[in-house]
Scaffold this motif. Structure first.
Motif, mmCIF file in Angstrom:
data_model
loop_
_atom_site.group_PDB
_atom_site.id
_atom_site.type_symbol
_atom_site.label_atom_id
_atom_site.label_comp_id
_atom_site.label_asym_id
_atom_site.label_seq_id
_atom_site.Cartn_x
_atom_site.Cartn_y
_atom_site.Cartn_z
ATOM 1 N N PHE B 146 -14.146 -3.891 -6.087
ATOM 2 C CA PHE B 146 -14.799 -2.860 -5.272
ATOM 3 C C PHE B 146 -15.437 -3.492 -4.025
ATOM 4 C CE2 PHE B 146 -19.143 -1.234 -4.510
ATOM 5 C CZ PHE B 146 -18.854 -0.005 -3.948
ATOM 6 N N LEU B 147 -16.158 -4.602 -4.241
ATOM 7 C CA LEU B 147 -16.804 -5.268 -3.094
ATOM 8 C C LEU B 147 -15.747 -5.756 -2.107
ATOM 9 C CD1 LEU B 147 -19.520 -7.305 -5.037
ATOM 10 C CD2 LEU B 147 -19.869 -5.243 -3.670
ATOM 11 N N ALA B 148 -14.649 -6.313 -2.642
ATOM 12 C CA ALA B 148 -13.563 -6.788 -1.772
ATOM 13 C C ALA B 148 -12.958 -5.614 -1.002
ATOM 14 C CB ALA B 148 -12.498 -7.495 -2.601
ATOM 15 N N ALA B 149 -12.831 -4.462 -1.674
ATOM 16 C CA ALA B 149 -12.249 -3.283 -1.014
ATOM 17 C C ALA B 149 -13.158 -2.798 0.114
ATOM 18 C CB ALA B 149 -12.038 -2.166 -2.039
ATOM 19 N N VAL B 150 -14.473 -2.770 -0.152
ATOM 20 C CA VAL B 150 -15.422 -2.326 0.885
ATOM 21 C C VAL B 150 -15.361 -3.292 2.070
ATOM 22 C CG1 VAL B 150 -17.877 -2.020 1.407
ATOM 23 C CG2 VAL B 150 -16.948 -1.127 -0.730
ATOM 24 N N LEU B 151 -15.389 -4.597 1.780
ATOM 25 C CA LEU B 151 -15.349 -5.589 2.859
ATOM 26 C C LEU B 151 -14.021 -5.508 3.606
ATOM 27 C CD1 LEU B 151 -17.063 -8.529 0.953
ATOM 28 C CD2 LEU B 151 -17.981 -7.293 2.915
ATOM 29 N N GLN B 233 -0.576 2.023 2.398
ATOM 30 C CA GLN B 233 -0.946 0.757 3.023
ATOM 31 C C GLN B 233 -2.292 0.303 2.478
ATOM 32 O OE1 GLN B 233 1.349 -0.768 4.757
ATOM 33 N NE2 GLN B 233 2.658 1.031 4.507
ATOM 34 N N GLU B 234 -2.768 -0.825 2.973
ATOM 35 C CA GLU B 234 -3.941 -1.467 2.387
ATOM 36 C C GLU B 234 -5.173 -0.565 2.346
ATOM 37 O OE1 GLU B 234 -2.079 -2.634 4.880
ATOM 38 O OE2 GLU B 234 -1.985 -4.821 4.886
ATOM 39 N N ARG B 235 -5.387 0.200 3.410
ATOM 40 C CA ARG B 235 -6.623 0.999 3.468
ATOM 41 C C ARG B 235 -6.647 2.035 2.346
ATOM 42 N NH1 ARG B 235 -10.004 0.678 7.736
ATOM 43 N NH2 ARG B 235 -10.772 2.775 7.370
ATOM 44 N N ARG B 236 -5.525 2.692 2.107
ATOM 45 C CA ARG B 236 -5.473 3.684 1.026
ATOM 46 C C ARG B 236 -5.709 3.011 -0.321
ATOM 47 N NH1 ARG B 236 -0.621 7.989 1.534
ATOM 48 N NH2 ARG B 236 -1.266 9.038 3.430
ATOM 49 N N LEU B 237 -5.111 1.829 -0.447
ATOM 50 C CA LEU B 237 -5.251 1.083 -1.698
ATOM 51 C C LEU B 237 -6.715 0.704 -1.933
ATOM 52 C CD1 LEU B 237 -2.977 0.391 -3.596
ATOM 53 C CD2 LEU B 237 -2.849 -1.868 -2.554
ATOM 54 N N ALA B 238 -7.381 0.328 -0.841
ATOM 55 C CA ALA B 238 -8.810 -0.023 -0.946
ATOM 56 C C ALA B 238 -9.610 1.195 -1.418
ATOM 57 C CB ALA B 238 -9.324 -0.507 0.401
ATOM 58 N N TRP B 239 -9.229 2.374 -0.932
ATOM 59 C CA TRP B 239 -9.932 3.591 -1.366
ATOM 60 C C TRP B 239 -9.686 3.872 -2.857
ATOM 61 C CZ3 TRP B 239 -13.979 5.379 0.768
ATOM 62 C CH2 TRP B 239 -14.169 5.268 2.148
ATOM 63 N N VAL B 240 -8.491 3.536 -3.343
ATOM 64 C CA VAL B 240 -8.225 3.709 -4.789
ATOM 65 C C VAL B 240 -9.121 2.759 -5.596
ATOM 66 C CG1 VAL B 240 -6.488 3.582 -6.629
ATOM 67 C CG2 VAL B 240 -5.843 4.459 -4.391
ATOM 68 N N ALA B 241 -9.292 1.521 -5.079
ATOM 69 C CA ALA B 241 -10.161 0.553 -5.774
ATOM 70 C C ALA B 241 -11.603 1.067 -5.810
ATOM 71 C CB ALA B 241 -10.087 -0.799 -5.087
ATOM 72 N N ILE B 242 -12.027 1.699 -4.714
ATOM 73 C CA ILE B 242 -13.392 2.253 -4.663
ATOM 74 C C ILE B 242 -13.515 3.417 -5.651
ATOM 75 C CG2 ILE B 242 -15.013 3.522 -3.182
ATOM 76 C CD1 ILE B 242 -13.988 1.686 -0.867
ATOM 77 N N LEU B 243 -12.510 4.272 -5.655
ATOM 78 C CA LEU B 243 -12.493 5.405 -6.602
ATOM 79 C C LEU B 243 -12.535 4.886 -8.045
ATOM 80 C CD1 LEU B 243 -12.077 8.545 -6.664
ATOM 81 C CD2 LEU B 243 -9.658 8.063 -7.033
ATOM 82 N N GLY B 244 -11.782 3.823 -8.290
ATOM 83 C CA GLY B 244 -11.760 3.223 -9.631
ATOM 84 C C GLY B 244 -13.135 2.742 -10.040
ATOM 85 N N PHE B 245 -13.865 2.139 -9.097
ATOM 86 C CA PHE B 245 -15.184 1.625 -9.458
ATOM 87 C C PHE B 245 -16.186 2.766 -9.677
ATOM 88 C CE2 PHE B 245 -19.303 -0.535 -8.743
ATOM 89 C CZ PHE B 245 -19.220 -1.398 -9.826
ATOM 90 N N ILE B 246 -16.021 3.858 -8.944
ATOM 91 C CA ILE B 246 -16.876 5.038 -9.209
ATOM 92 C C ILE B 246 -16.635 5.496 -10.654
ATOM 93 C CG2 ILE B 246 -17.261 7.479 -8.622
ATOM 94 C CD1 ILE B 246 -16.590 6.658 -5.677
ATOM 95 N N SER B 247 -15.372 5.474 -11.061
ATOM 96 C CA SER B 247 -15.031 5.849 -12.436
ATOM 97 C C SER B 247 -15.646 4.866 -13.440
ATOM 98 C CB SER B 247 -13.510 5.886 -12.573
ATOM 99 O OG SER B 247 -13.158 6.211 -13.872
ATOM 100 N N VAL B 248 -15.672 3.571 -13.070
ATOM 101 C CA VAL B 248 -16.313 2.565 -13.941
ATOM 102 C C VAL B 248 -17.788 2.922 -14.131
ATOM 103 C CG1 VAL B 248 -17.102 0.157 -14.043
ATOM 104 C CG2 VAL B 248 -14.752 0.655 -13.424
ATOM 105 N N LEU B 249 -18.451 3.278 -13.019
ATOM 106 C CA LEU B 249 -19.885 3.601 -13.104
ATOM 107 C C LEU B 249 -20.125 4.832 -13.977
ATOM 108 C CD1 LEU B 249 -21.140 2.911 -9.466
ATOM 109 C CD2 LEU B 249 -21.395 1.478 -11.494
ATOM 110 N N VAL B 250 -19.251 5.828 -13.850
ATOM 111 C CA VAL B 250 -19.402 7.025 -14.698
ATOM 112 C C VAL B 250 -19.194 6.631 -16.161
ATOM 113 C CG1 VAL B 250 -18.509 9.320 -15.225
ATOM 114 C CG2 VAL B 250 -18.660 8.577 -12.856
ATOM 115 N N THR B 251 -18.161 5.805 -16.412
ATOM 116 C CA THR B 251 -17.880 5.370 -17.795
ATOM 117 C C THR B 251 -19.061 4.590 -18.360
ATOM 118 O OG1 THR B 251 -15.587 5.094 -17.091
ATOM 119 C CG2 THR B 251 -16.173 4.184 -19.238
#
Lengths: 412, 267
Positions: B146-151, B233-251
């Motif tokens: 997630f941090l890598a995706a934000v950066l 492309q990379e930017r969309r993929l980064a957004w999926v990683a961010i979405l994934g981490f939001i799901s981690v926080l909910v879990t």
């Protein structure tokens, strides 16, 4: 799948894309396409999120009890099939499509694997890993289907000394067991108390005999000393002697013989037998109960109640027991077949008993009746399939993760 | 003893974070090395802390919110250090991972009880260790992703002055940590299912925590597949990683505090 794969990966520094499988047409082509799989996974994710936000199954009734105003919108959600997502036809259809998609994808990847002689070892490892992971997920889904159609789940509730030869399913059906199950013993084990704490015992802090003359503002407090007469002079011209003749901590009486005995040393039903005398005459002799101050033994036996010249109460102050947390609760079970004991085992949470395809899990107990236990009964032929699926999934994920690390290292 | 180890880890992480921030503006290799050494020191101190706690409690220290948050704070720097072993980690990521670990440890010490309590009957199982450890390692990896995706999103803005090398490095880290985390979340779900089957006779019951861990795993499975899709492309993929981490926080947190279920004891 090939129509969706770029020749160049989206993230260039990481690793090359896996080899593109040959294109397929028709239903197989759609099922094996990555775009279809992604849409399907997205739809399953959305359905799962909805199911955790909307009350499901039995939760609906509970939710309505707390929020009666929610009835209209819950009704609409129920009509849309959103209050039973995981057992709805459309959710099961999505999982079936996922299984079909996995199968189609595996078929195409297997072809590549069989023709992969020229591929680097790391990429073959990735192909094997992907295949295993997909096969693992497929087996898990197949296991889930076996469970829906062939598994039995139910409950047994009985007391020490009782036996059963059937169990009640979640659908309230009575299913027979191929043996008899007896509950030999049920016990609750608590963690030992911390140093200095007296565990789980009620401790008497103080006790007194309260005597109050009619019209007096306050009661006098007399000590509870067996056999020692206490003077009570509420008015100037009258002196009474109050003597505690007997004290029991757990009062029981034989209704036939009227004999009183002390059942245990625990402070379950504390009582004292008190004699009140004036000069040399016995005025009254009566049992006083700390928990039931108005109870009169004579009245219970159908005799004339003995009037007392003043009010008397037996007061006991107890310290609350130090209840240490429960460590385990376990049932000792005996399996009997053709009048022969074939197995005896104590079960507890995380340590079930398995006999002839049936597994018994410690489920619950009753704090008010510690001879009673509740067991969950499961006969689930899907478990080996699902566990095999888990193993393949984990091995597959391990191989692909290794490949990614290795491919990345090569790229560097 | 325990509090000294905890504080030592916290101080080491804070210093590592400060040095990594300084390194962003002062390109000295010595700063990089010292920040990494401090992260390692903090990780070792926290490892010893958990080991001592394990010995004192007579069980793995993974059974309540305090212990779980500390474990989360332990996994993030170790995943980050593992990355450094395999490839260079930019100082911005070192600073971000150290900051996240510091926040977790501060939250645990300020708001949660560190008292060692006995286990309830359902948790008295060796599966607890495997299940919680694998889940928390995956959460740690996903946090780094997630941090890598934000950066990555920050440096890939048109106005960014960072070079393309950093951009690619963040993308690589994001992909690798997701692969690593995916392996562990699969292990976490599988060990949890086996444990549930041993304890309750059902390996899957659509409990909110189970369902959300499945949602998280599916989102990251989508991430791993999306990489080969045209148009992702990379930017969309980064957004999926961010979405994934939001799901981690909910879990991890949301389900414990907002929903009822088999994991309600985990608060």
């Amino acid at each position: 799948m090939s129509e969706n794969i770029e020749a160049k990966p989206a993230v260039p520094a990481e690793q090359p894309a896996p080899p593109a499988p040959p294109p397929s047409k028709g239903v197989l082509g759609v099922l094996s396409s990555m775009r279809f799989a992604l849409w399907l996974l997205g739809a399953i994710v959305v359905a799962c999120i909805v199911a955790t936000l909307v009350p499901q199954g039995a939760e609906v009734t509970e939710h309505l009890q707390h929020n009666p105003n929610a009835a209209p919108w819950l009704k609409r959600l129920a009509a849309a099939g959103l209050t039973n997502v995981f057992s709805s036809w459309w959710f099961i259809a999505m999982l079936t499509l996922l299984a079909a998609s996995l199968l189609a994808c595996m078929a195409r990847r297997s072809k590549i694997l069989f023709n992969s002689a020229g591929l680097p070892k790391a990429e073959r490892m990735n192909l094997v890993g992907t295949l295993l992971a997909h096969a693992g997920l497929l087996l898990t889904l197949v296991g889930g289907a076996i469970r829906i159609f062939f598994a039995d789940h139910g409950m047994i509730q009985f007391r020490e000394g009782e036996q059963v030869d059937c169990f009640i399913t979640e659908e309230n059906q009575r299913l027979p067991l191929p043996f008899v199950l007896q509950l030999v013993k049920f016990e609750v084990e608590r963690y030992p108390a911390a140093h200095g704490d007296k565990q789980n015992d009620i401790e008497v802090q103080s006790e007194a005999l309260l005597v109050q003359w009619p019209g007096a503002a306050e009661a006098a407090e007399l000590p509870v000393t067996i056999g020692a007469p206490q003077q009570f002079a509420p008015v100037s011209n009258q002196t009474y002697q109050v003597t505690v003749l007997r004290r029991v901590t757990d009062f029981v009486v034989d209704t036939a013989t009227r004999e009183v005995r002390n059942r245990s040393e625990a402070m379950v039903n504390p009582a004292i037998l008190v004699r009140v005398s004036a000069a040399t005459n016995v005025v009254a002799e009566r049992w006083l109960f700390a928990r039931f101050p108005d109870f009169d033994m004579n009245a219970m036996a159908g005799q004339e109640p003995q009037p007392l010249p003043f009010k008397m109460n037996y007061q006991v102050m107890v310290r609350a027991p130090v209840q240490t947390p429960i460590k385990a609760f376990r049932s000792t079970l005996r399996v009997v077949k053709a009048d022969r004991v074939v197995r005896e085992q104590a079960i507890e949470v995380n340590a079930p008993l398995s006999v002839e395809g049936y597994t018994f899990f410690q489920s619950g107990y009753n704090e008010q009746d510690l001879a009673w236990t509740s067991l969950r009964v499961v006969r689930d032929p899907s478990v080996p399939t699902v566990y095999t699926g888990f193993i393949l999934l984990c091995v597959g994920a391990f191989l692909t993760a290794c490949w990614r690390m290795r491919a990345g290292a090569v790229a560097e | 003893m325990l509090s000294h180890l905890f504080n030592a880890a916290l101080v080491a992480y804070v210093l590592a974070m400060l040095l990594a921030v300084v390194r962003l503006f002062v390109p000295r290799r010595a700063l990089d090395v010292t920040a990494t050494a401090l992260m390692t020191l903090g990780g070792v101190a926290l490892t010893v802390y958990m080991g001592v706690r394990w010995a004192q409690a007579g069980r793995a220290p993974f059974s309540n919110m305090f212990e779980s948050i500390v474990l989360f704070g332990w996994t993030i720097p170790w995943v980050s250090l593992l990355l450094r072993w395999r490839l260079q980690s930019p100082p911005a990521l070192t600073a971000a991972t150290a900051l996240l670990a510091v926040l977790l440890l501060v939250y645990a010490s300020a708001f949660l009880s560190s008292e060692i309590r006995p286990l309830m009957p359902a948790l008295r199982s060796n599966w607890l260790t495997f299940h919680v450890l694998t889940c928390l390692i995956s959460y740690g990896a996903f946090a780094v992703a997630f941090l890598a995706a934000v950066l990555f999103l920050v440096v890939s803005r048109p106005a960014s002055k960072m070079d393309a090398g950093d951009r690619e490095l963040f993308a690589t880290i994001m992909c690798r940590t997701v692969s690593f985390g995916f392996l562990f979340i699969v292990l976490g779900i599988a060990t949890g299912a086996v444990w549930a089957n041993v304890a309750w006779g059902t390996y899957w019951s659509w409990d909110p925590k189970e369902t959300w861990s499945l949602i998280t795993a599916l989102i990251y499975a989508m991430f791993l597949h999306c990489r080969y899709m045209r148009g992702w492309q990379e930017r969309r993929l980064a957004w999926v990683a961010i979405l994934g981490f939001i799901s981690v926080l909910v879990t991890y947190l949301g389900v414990n505090f907002l929903m009822k279920g088999l994991h309600s004891y985990a608060t």
